[in-house]
Structures are given as C-alpha cells and as structure tokens.
Enzyme design. Structure first.
Site, PDB file in Angstrom:
ATOM      1  N   GLN A 148      -1.871   2.509  10.122  1.00  0.00           N
ATOM      2  CA  GLN A 148      -0.624   2.496   9.354  1.00  0.00           C
ATOM      3  C   GLN A 148       0.491   3.249  10.094  1.00  0.00           C
ATOM      4  O   GLN A 148       1.665   2.932   9.954  1.00  0.00           O
ATOM      5  CB  GLN A 148      -0.811   3.133   7.968  1.00  0.00           C
ATOM      6  CG  GLN A 148      -1.564   2.284   6.961  1.00  0.00           C
ATOM      7  CD  GLN A 148      -3.021   2.654   6.861  1.00  0.00           C
ATOM      8  OE1 GLN A 148      -3.658   2.985   7.864  1.00  0.00           O
ATOM      9  NE2 GLN A 148      -3.588   2.604   5.668  1.00  0.00           N
TER      10      GLN A 148
ATOM     11  N   ARG B 202      -7.831  -0.284  -6.410  1.00  0.00           N
ATOM     12  CA  ARG B 202      -8.067   0.800  -5.433  1.00  0.00           C
ATOM     13  C   ARG B 202      -8.195   2.115  -6.213  1.00  0.00           C
ATOM     14  O   ARG B 202      -7.445   2.363  -7.144  1.00  0.00           O
ATOM     15  CB  ARG B 202      -6.930   0.892  -4.403  1.00  0.00           C
ATOM     16  CG  ARG B 202      -6.816  -0.333  -3.513  1.00  0.00           C
ATOM     17  CD  ARG B 202      -5.785  -0.130  -2.405  1.00  0.00           C
ATOM     18  NE  ARG B 202      -6.244   0.856  -1.416  1.00  0.00           N
ATOM     19  CZ  ARG B 202      -5.446   1.384  -0.475  1.00  0.00           C
ATOM     20  NH1 ARG B 202      -4.152   1.056  -0.440  1.00  0.00           N
ATOM     21  NH2 ARG B 202      -5.918   2.266   0.405  1.00  0.00           N
TER      22      ARG B 202
ATOM     23  N   ARG C 190       0.878  -1.166   0.000  1.00  0.00           N
ATOM     24  CA  ARG C 190       0.000   0.000   0.000  1.00  0.00           C
ATOM     25  C   ARG C 190       0.911   1.211   0.000  1.00  0.00           C
ATOM     26  O   ARG C 190       2.117   1.114   0.045  1.00  0.00           O
ATOM     27  CB  ARG C 190      -0.964   0.000   1.184  1.00  0.00           C
ATOM     28  CG  ARG C 190      -0.557  -0.709   2.492  1.00  0.00           C
ATOM     29  CD  ARG C 190       0.580  -0.129   3.214  1.00  0.00           C
ATOM     30  NE  ARG C 190       0.374   1.299   3.382  1.00  0.00           N
ATOM     31  CZ  ARG C 190       1.382   2.139   3.605  1.00  0.00           C
ATOM     32  NH1 ARG C 190       2.620   1.716   3.659  1.00  0.00           N
ATOM     33  NH2 ARG C 190       1.154   3.428   3.756  1.00  0.00           N
ATOM     34  N   GLY C 191       0.253   2.368  -0.162  1.00  0.00           N
ATOM     35  CA  GLY C 191       1.054   3.576  -0.344  1.00  0.00           C
ATOM     36  C   GLY C 191       1.106   3.882  -1.835  1.00  0.00           C
ATOM     37  O   GLY C 191       1.405   3.002  -2.646  1.00  0.00           O
ATOM     38  N   ALA C 192       0.802   5.120  -2.196  1.00  0.00           N
ATOM     39  CA  ALA C 192       0.630   5.442  -3.619  1.00  0.00           C
ATOM     40  C   ALA C 192       1.802   5.006  -4.510  1.00  0.00           C
ATOM     41  O   ALA C 192       1.598   4.281  -5.491  1.00  0.00           O
ATOM     42  CB  ALA C 192       0.355   6.949  -3.753  1.00  0.00           C
TER      43      ALA C 192
ATOM     44  N   ASP D 190      -1.870  10.792  -1.727  1.00  0.00           N
ATOM     45  CA  ASP D 190      -2.240   9.763  -2.692  1.00  0.00           C
ATOM     46  C   ASP D 190      -2.625  10.366  -4.025  1.00  0.00           C
ATOM     47  O   ASP D 190      -2.651   9.669  -5.047  1.00  0.00           O
ATOM     48  CB  ASP D 190      -3.393   8.933  -2.125  1.00  0.00           C
ATOM     49  CG  ASP D 190      -2.960   8.206  -0.876  1.00  0.00           C
ATOM     50  OD1 ASP D 190      -2.987   8.828   0.208  1.00  0.00           O
ATOM     51  OD2 ASP D 190      -2.534   7.032  -0.976  1.00  0.00           O
TER      52      ASP D 190
ATOM     53  N   ASN E  63      -5.188  12.671   0.964  1.00  0.00           N
ATOM     54  CA  ASN E  63      -4.331  11.803   1.766  1.00  0.00           C
ATOM     55  C   ASN E  63      -5.207  11.043   2.746  1.00  0.00           C
ATOM     56  O   ASN E  63      -6.429  11.209   2.799  1.00  0.00           O
ATOM     57  CB  ASN E  63      -3.259  12.631   2.488  1.00  0.00           C
ATOM     58  CG  ASN E  63      -2.111  11.769   3.014  1.00  0.00           C
ATOM     59  OD1 ASN E  63      -1.540  10.976   2.283  1.00  0.00           O
ATOM     60  ND2 ASN E  63      -1.806  11.932   4.284  1.00  0.00           N
ATOM     61  N   LYS E  64      -4.580  10.191   3.549  1.00  0.00           N
ATOM     62  CA  LYS E  64      -5.319   9.357   4.489  1.00  0.00           C
ATOM     63  C   LYS E  64      -6.285  10.169   5.349  1.00  0.00           C
ATOM     64  O   LYS E  64      -5.945  11.286   5.793  1.00  0.00           O
ATOM     65  CB  LYS E  64      -4.314   8.626   5.398  1.00  0.00           C
ATOM     66  CG  LYS E  64      -4.917   7.649   6.381  1.00  0.00           C
ATOM     67  CD  LYS E  64      -5.777   6.584   5.719  1.00  0.00           C
ATOM     68  CE  LYS E  64      -4.983   5.827   4.700  1.00  0.00           C
ATOM     69  NZ  LYS E  64      -5.788   5.167   3.666  1.00  0.00           N
TER      70      LYS E  64
HETATM   71  C1  LIG Z   1       3.539   8.019  -0.097  1.00  0.00           C
HETATM   72  S1  LIG Z   1       1.891   7.612  -0.331  1.00  0.00           S
HETATM   73  C2  LIG Z   1       1.419   7.307   1.299  1.00  0.00           C
HETATM   74  C3  LIG Z   1      -0.057   7.429   1.510  1.00  0.00           C
HETATM   75  O1  LIG Z   1      -0.719   6.193   1.184  1.00  0.00           O
HETATM   76  C4  LIG Z   1      -1.448   5.788   2.318  1.00  0.00           C
HETATM   77  O2  LIG Z   1      -2.658   5.205   2.009  1.00  0.00           O
HETATM   78  P1  LIG Z   1      -2.815   3.587   2.082  1.00  0.00           P
HETATM   79  O3  LIG Z   1      -2.008   3.098   3.247  1.00  0.00           O
HETATM   80  O4  LIG Z   1      -4.309   3.411   2.262  1.00  0.00           O
HETATM   81  O5  LIG Z   1      -2.336   3.060   0.753  1.00  0.00           O
HETATM   82  C5  LIG Z   1      -1.673   7.074   3.098  1.00  0.00           C
HETATM   83  O6  LIG Z   1      -2.690   7.867   2.556  1.00  0.00           O
HETATM   84  C6  LIG Z   1      -0.327   7.701   2.947  1.00  0.00           C
HETATM   85  O7  LIG Z   1      -0.251   9.050   3.250  1.00  0.00           O
END
Ligand SMILES: CSC[C@H]1O[C@H](OP(=O)(O)O)[C@H](O)[C@@H]1O
Length: 372
Positions: free
Chosen positions: A208, A95, A58-60, A249, A259-260
């Site tokens: 996270q 996603r 996960r993570g963009a 994101d 973002n989250k």
């Molecule tokens: C560097 S992108 C990180 C960004 O992604 C996370 O979302 P997820 O864990 O749901 O993929 C979160 O928004 C982070 O800030």
C-alpha cells in the site's frame, strides 16, 4: 486531493435512488493503482461487500464510509428490520480489524431503526453523506493539528532543512474520503511551503505504501523516496527521520494502536532512537469498548498476497509474478498492535493527546458510554 490537477475524492454519489432504480456510488478501484486510475460503480449491497472485502476500497475511514453507503444501497426495495439485519451482518463480515466499519454500521442503525420503513432508504443516503463529510472535516483538522508538530520540528532544524517523515502503509487520502489521516499534516505542510520529505515504507505484502502513498505524493508533488520495510531502523539510527506519522485501524481506550503489520517494528526503532512516533487518529477509529490492544481481532488475509506480486511488465502490461517457491506455506497477518508506551502522541481532530486512557477519555468524554 488532486489527480491530474482535478480535486478528487475516493467515494462519491453518482445517482440517488429513484422509483424502481437503485442509487449508484462511484469509487476509485484501488486494486488498479498505481499503474491504472480506474473508477467503478457500486449499485447494490453485494457490490459494496465485494468492494470492501476485495480491497477496491481500503483504509479504516473509507471502509466505514463505503459501508454506510452499502447500507443505503442494501435497503432499496426492502427496508424492513429483517433486511436491516441482513445488510448489517453482510457488511460487518467483510473485514474484522478496522473499527470504523462497526462504528459506521452502528451509526446507520442508530439513525434508521427508529424510523418507519418508508423513510429509511432516504435517511440512509442522508446519514451516509454526513459520515462522508464528517470524515473530510475530521481529517482536515488532524492535518492542522499535525502541522503544528511539523512546524515545531522545522523551527528546531533551521531554515530550508527538509523535515524527514517516515510513514507506513497508506494512511493517505486513498484510505479516507479525502486528505488522509497521517498524510493530512504532510499535505498542509507542503502547501505551507515547509520542506517536507517522506520516507514511504513499501509495506509488504500488498505494498500500500509503494503503490498508493507514493502515487498520492507523486500526484501532489511531495518529495519522497520509497524504501523497503526493513530500512526504517537504519534511517532512524543515522538521524534521517525527524518523525514518524502512521495511521490506525483501531486504537483502544488505553491508547494501544492497531495498524498495518510492521508498524510495531517501526515504533520499536523509533523508541530506540529517540524519534517521535505519532499516530493520526480520527475519533471514529477509537474503540472505547476495548481496554487493551490484545483484544483487537487481527485479520489474516489470503496466501496469494504473500506468494505473488502485481505490477507493470517491461511491455507496460499489468502482470502477476510468483515470488515464493511452489509448496512453501505462508502466513499473512494484516495488522499488529503498537503498545501505547511506544506512542509519542495521538493526533486527533480535537488536538494532540497522550496515548493514555484518561487523556483520550477527556478529549472525547461524550463517548464514555461506549466504554467497556
Ligand atoms: C487511515 S486508516 C489507514 C490504515 O488502513 C490500512 O489498512 P488496509 O489498507 O489493510 O485497509 C493500514 O493499516 C493503514 O494504516
């Protein structure tokens, strides 16, 4: 970054494809952290789809890198135009919010569509490898540009005073191939001997921050405290936060930052208390096709993330507990949008820029053709 002293990335090639044998990609299974460090192999399109959808990765930026290799894996045995579309659609559907997914898939299509079918699988592996290395280089440069900001604050605070940085969710190396985006300046500052301390938002519901960012900082020896999501405003009111750095994101052409969930509330608290609020923004995360954050699709995830928590029991087993009453409905929005007016600056690989349309377009003028 390092895990038990060993340089480690979140995704790597285990084996390139050979006649009659698909290639294999290694990933860290992030659903097992922080209590178990486990890796797993992706050998098919379905493996890559599941890894993104179920958040093993996960993570963009890491979603984009995984999707790029997902295309390569998906073309083994059939690299036809029809197969290309099937692969694109399957990965795109995993996603909806992180624009890096679409960016990476479009990059792969731009590379592969003009080629003869026989050349596509090899070219896909090569382009995916480039996307991985580009991510590492971009994040390192974001780190350097963000380090300059931390040095400015350190100079004002005086020698030895810790620089307190609040971050939300995980925009660390686990969200990318390496370095992270929001954490890259932190790691470089720590390595330069600047006394940084990180307030780590736990980041409900998937935690996270508590599970991933804290794990990263522990492994790297960076001083930090995990805090409840609702603590940040209090810390800022009492002068205990020198800057906020978060990831994103998807950031739209006008500088709105998705973002989250919960990021917007931190930006409001930062604005109210005069705390600089920075967003670490690799250029593949910019969506020039959208003029406003209002148009960003916000992922809603399953109820189980809200109703249950996963962790280590007293006996050291990994268990799951229900934290809400039977029958209580929940809503689980994964992201929110911070308007550009609350953003102090965007830390990109090309420098720190104002969250304004002209400034962003000026820094990435080659992307103008993507504009709406
Ligand atoms: C560097 S992108 C990180 C960004 O992604 C996370 O979302 P997820 O864990 O749901 O993929 C979160 O928004 C982070 O800030």
């Amino acid at each position: 970054m390092k895990v038990k002293g060993q340089p480690t990335r979140t995704i790597w090639v285990e084996a390139e494809p050979a006649e009659g044998r698909p290639g294999s990609i290694g990933i860290i299974d992030q659903t097992r952290l922080p209590h178990r460090f486990e890796t797993t192999s992706l050998r098919s399109l379905d493996d890559a789809v599941r890894a993104i959808r179920d958040m093993l990765v996960r993570g963009a930026p890491l979603i984009g890198a995984t999707a790029a290799y997902g295309v390569a894996l998906g073309l083994h045995g059939d690299a036809s135009d029809a197969r290309l579309k099937t692969v694109y659609d399957a990965l795109f559907a995993t996603r909806p919010t992180a624009v890096n997914l679409r960016w990476a898939l479009d990059e792969m299509m731009r590379t592969l569509q003009p080629l003869p079918e026989a050349d596509r699988e090899h070219a896909a592996w090569a382009r995916a490898a480039e996307i991985v290395e580009e991510d590492v280089a971009i994040n390192r440069r974001i780190g350097e540009n963000g380090l300059a900001l931390i040095r400015e604050i350190a100079a004002k605070k005086g020698d030895g005073e810790p620089i307190n940085i609040l971050t939300h969710c995980n925009a660390g190396w686990l969200a990318t191939v390496d370095w992270g985006t929001a954490t890259a300046p932190i790691y470089l500052a720590h390595e330069a001997g600047i006394p940084v301390h990180v307030w780590v938002d736990e980041t409900r519901p998937r935690n996270q921050g508590a599970a991933l960012t804290a794990w990263e900082l522990n492994n790297h020896g960076v001083p930090h405290h995990v805090v409840a999501d609702n603590t940040g405003g209090h810390l800022m009111q009492h002068g205990l936060v020198d800057m906020v750095i978060v990831g994103t994101d998807r950031t739209t052409a006008n500088g709105d930052v998705c973002n989250k969930i919960g990021t917007y509330l931190k930006a409001l608290a930062a604005h109210d208390n005069g705390v600089p609020f920075f967003v670490a923004l690799p250029s593949p995360t910019i969506d020039f096709s959208l003029k406003s954050g209002r148009d960003i699709p916000i992922e809603e995830r399953g109820a189980e993330e809200m109703t249950h928590v996963h962790g280590k029991t007293e006996s050291g087993e990994i268990g799951t507990l229900q934290v809400t009453p039977d029958g209580s409905p929940v809503v689980n929005y994964g992201f929110d949008v911070t308007p550009a007016r609350l953003v102090t600056g965007l830390i990109t690989e090309r420098g720190v820029v104002a969250a304004e349309e002209e400034a962003i377009a000026g820094l990435f003028s080659e992307r103008r053709q993507d504009a709406a």
